[in-house]
Enzyme design. Structure first.
Site, mmCIF file in Angstrom:
data_model
loop_
_atom_site.group_PDB
_atom_site.id
_atom_site.type_symbol
_atom_site.label_atom_id
_atom_site.label_comp_id
_atom_site.label_asym_id
_atom_site.label_seq_id
_atom_site.Cartn_x
_atom_site.Cartn_y
_atom_site.Cartn_z
ATOM 1 N N THR A 59 3.726 -12.584 -2.456
ATOM 2 C CA THR A 59 3.725 -14.012 -2.086
ATOM 3 C C THR A 59 2.431 -14.429 -1.384
ATOM 4 O OG1 THR A 59 4.861 -13.599 0.029
ATOM 5 C CG2 THR A 59 6.249 -14.076 -1.903
ATOM 6 N N ASP A 62 7.815 -9.466 -1.175
ATOM 7 C CA ASP A 62 6.819 -9.031 -0.191
ATOM 8 C C ASP A 62 6.245 -10.249 0.530
ATOM 9 O OD1 ASP A 62 4.946 -6.943 0.925
ATOM 10 O OD2 ASP A 62 3.502 -8.330 0.042
ATOM 11 N N TYR A 99 0.850 -15.478 5.724
ATOM 12 C CA TYR A 99 0.835 -16.223 4.454
ATOM 13 C C TYR A 99 1.297 -17.671 4.644
ATOM 14 C CZ TYR A 99 0.683 -11.526 2.281
ATOM 15 O OH TYR A 99 0.365 -10.240 1.925
ATOM 16 N N HIS A 147 -0.301 -5.215 9.315
ATOM 17 C CA HIS A 147 -0.997 -5.819 8.173
ATOM 18 C C HIS A 147 -2.416 -5.258 7.983
ATOM 19 C CE1 HIS A 147 -0.899 -9.791 5.703
ATOM 20 N NE2 HIS A 147 -1.600 -8.876 5.085
ATOM 21 N N SER A 160 -0.517 -1.246 6.320
ATOM 22 C CA SER A 160 -1.189 -1.835 5.168
ATOM 23 C C SER A 160 -2.689 -1.748 5.409
ATOM 24 C CB SER A 160 -0.746 -3.297 5.008
ATOM 25 O OG SER A 160 -1.352 -3.905 3.890
ATOM 26 N N SER A 181 -2.215 -6.747 -5.123
ATOM 27 C CA SER A 181 -3.231 -7.110 -6.128
ATOM 28 C C SER A 181 -3.269 -6.115 -7.291
ATOM 29 C CB SER A 181 -4.625 -7.215 -5.487
ATOM 30 O OG SER A 181 -4.642 -8.208 -4.493
ATOM 31 N N GLY A 234 -5.441 -7.304 -9.826
ATOM 32 C CA GLY A 234 -6.777 -7.693 -9.370
ATOM 33 C C GLY A 234 -6.860 -9.121 -8.871
ATOM 34 N N SER A 235 -5.713 -9.732 -8.531
ATOM 35 C CA SER A 235 -5.678 -11.112 -8.004
ATOM 36 C C SER A 235 -6.457 -12.104 -8.864
ATOM 37 C CB SER A 235 -6.215 -11.149 -6.566
ATOM 38 O OG SER A 235 -5.368 -10.448 -5.717
ATOM 39 N N GLU A 247 7.309 -11.824 -17.526
ATOM 40 C CA GLU A 247 6.448 -10.866 -18.246
ATOM 41 C C GLU A 247 6.118 -9.658 -17.367
ATOM 42 O OE1 GLU A 247 1.799 -10.928 -19.070
ATOM 43 O OE2 GLU A 247 2.801 -12.478 -20.256
#
Length: 315
Positions: A23, A47, A52, A114, A158, A207, A210-211, A265
């Site tokens: 997210t 997540d 965010y 984080h 993270s 990612s 790869g964002s 997908e």
């Protein structure tokens, strides 16, 4: 489709869904619909993170999903993260309480530090003059207390390098269950993957595509010729192949999308696999980290004088 999802096992014994919905950079107004669509499609991991800025909206949607009996709370895995302004031990429980209030939950399944960085309390944005010395041992003790309380069913980190994770494992009473890091075919994290496996820490990939929707990162992960060749031969999209690669590497993936077609997908990755001879080709892909953490680096004001220092050479 919900039954098709596979799980990894954490060192706490908990089942960790292999595919979750990221997210990060999911705009308010879009993120709620994305979460609702994902859960209905079969996703069981959402997540989140306080920074965010969308946990309230996610909380409202979760409440409705539970009330409408679309899913039970115990069947969803919810992750959130402690931001850098809340590393002082007395601030850690308050930060989780804010997140729980926003998400309208009694507990999170996983709570992560984080970044291995501290920022002055109350700071908006990240300015070099607001960066403070890091004290991960003290912050981790406060995280362990959250685990003891049951408000965080598992705790982890993270953006930790192999060295930072090793240092934490040396002193942790409750070892981290997860290290969530950037990982995709163009940034394989081979050393960290092997270390995590050897220590029973689950590596979870943010990612994993790869964002591609990020404006400030130059990302060509999904355009890679090897990835596209494999996708064409298997009749899959490059995104599906990138995600399937992650699962076959042995880590979970957290693709972010607010587009329902792509959310669906990205979940269709369980009933097929990449053959070994194709999988071996991924080792030829040139490596480049996208999320460098340069905003935490400053030659005089930060504890990290260089990007090399932040990642302990893993760049």
């Amino acid at each position: 489709m919900a039954n098709a999802i596979t799980f990894f096992k954490l060192n706490t014994g908990a089942k960790f869904p292999s595919v979750g919905l990221g997210t990060w950079q999911a705009s308010p107004g879009l993120v709620g619909d994305a979460v609702a669509a994902a859960v209905k499609i079969g996703y069981r991991h959402i997540d989140c993170a306080q920074i965010y800025g969308n946990e309230k909206e996610i909380g409202a949607v979760l409440k409705k999903l539970f009330e409408d009996r679309v899913v039970k709370r115990e069947d969803l895995f919810i992750t959130s993260k402690l931001w850098c302004t809340d590393h002082d031990p007395q601030d850690v429980p308050e930060a989780l309480n804010r997140t729980l209030k926003d998400l309208q939950l009694e507990y999170v399944d996983l709570y992560l530090i984080h970044w291995p960085a501290r920022i002055k309390k109350g700071s908006v944005g990240i300015k070099p003059e607001n960066l403070l010395p890091v004290d991960i041992p003290s912050t981790w003790k406060a995280m362990e207390a959250l685990y003891d309380s049951g408000k965080a069913r598992a705790i982890g980190v993270s953006n930790f390098s192999t060295k930072k994770l090793a240092d934490l494992l040396e002193l942790a009473r409750v070892p981290p269950a997860v290290n969530q890091v950037e990982c995709h075919p163009s940034w394989r994290q081979t050393k960290l993957q092997e270390f995590c496996k050897s220590k029973g820490v689950h590596l979870s990939a943010y990612s994993p595509l790869g964002s591609p929707g990020t404006t400030w990162l130059k990302s060509d992960v999904l355009k890679n010729p090897i990835l596209n060749m494999v996708a064409e031969k298997l009749g899959k999209s490059p995104a599906q192949v990138a995600l399937r690669w992650g699962l076959q590497m042995g880590h979970s993936v957290l693709p972010k999308s607010t587009n329902e077609g792509r959310i669906k997908e990205n979940f269709n990755v369980f009933d097929w696999s990449i053959p070994d001879y194709m999988f071996a080709k991924f080792a030829e892909i040139e490596q480049a980290r996208l999320v460098t953490g340069s905003f935490l680096v400053h030659e005089t004001l930060s504890p990290y004088k260089s990007i090399e220092e932040l990642w302990d050479g893993e760049i």
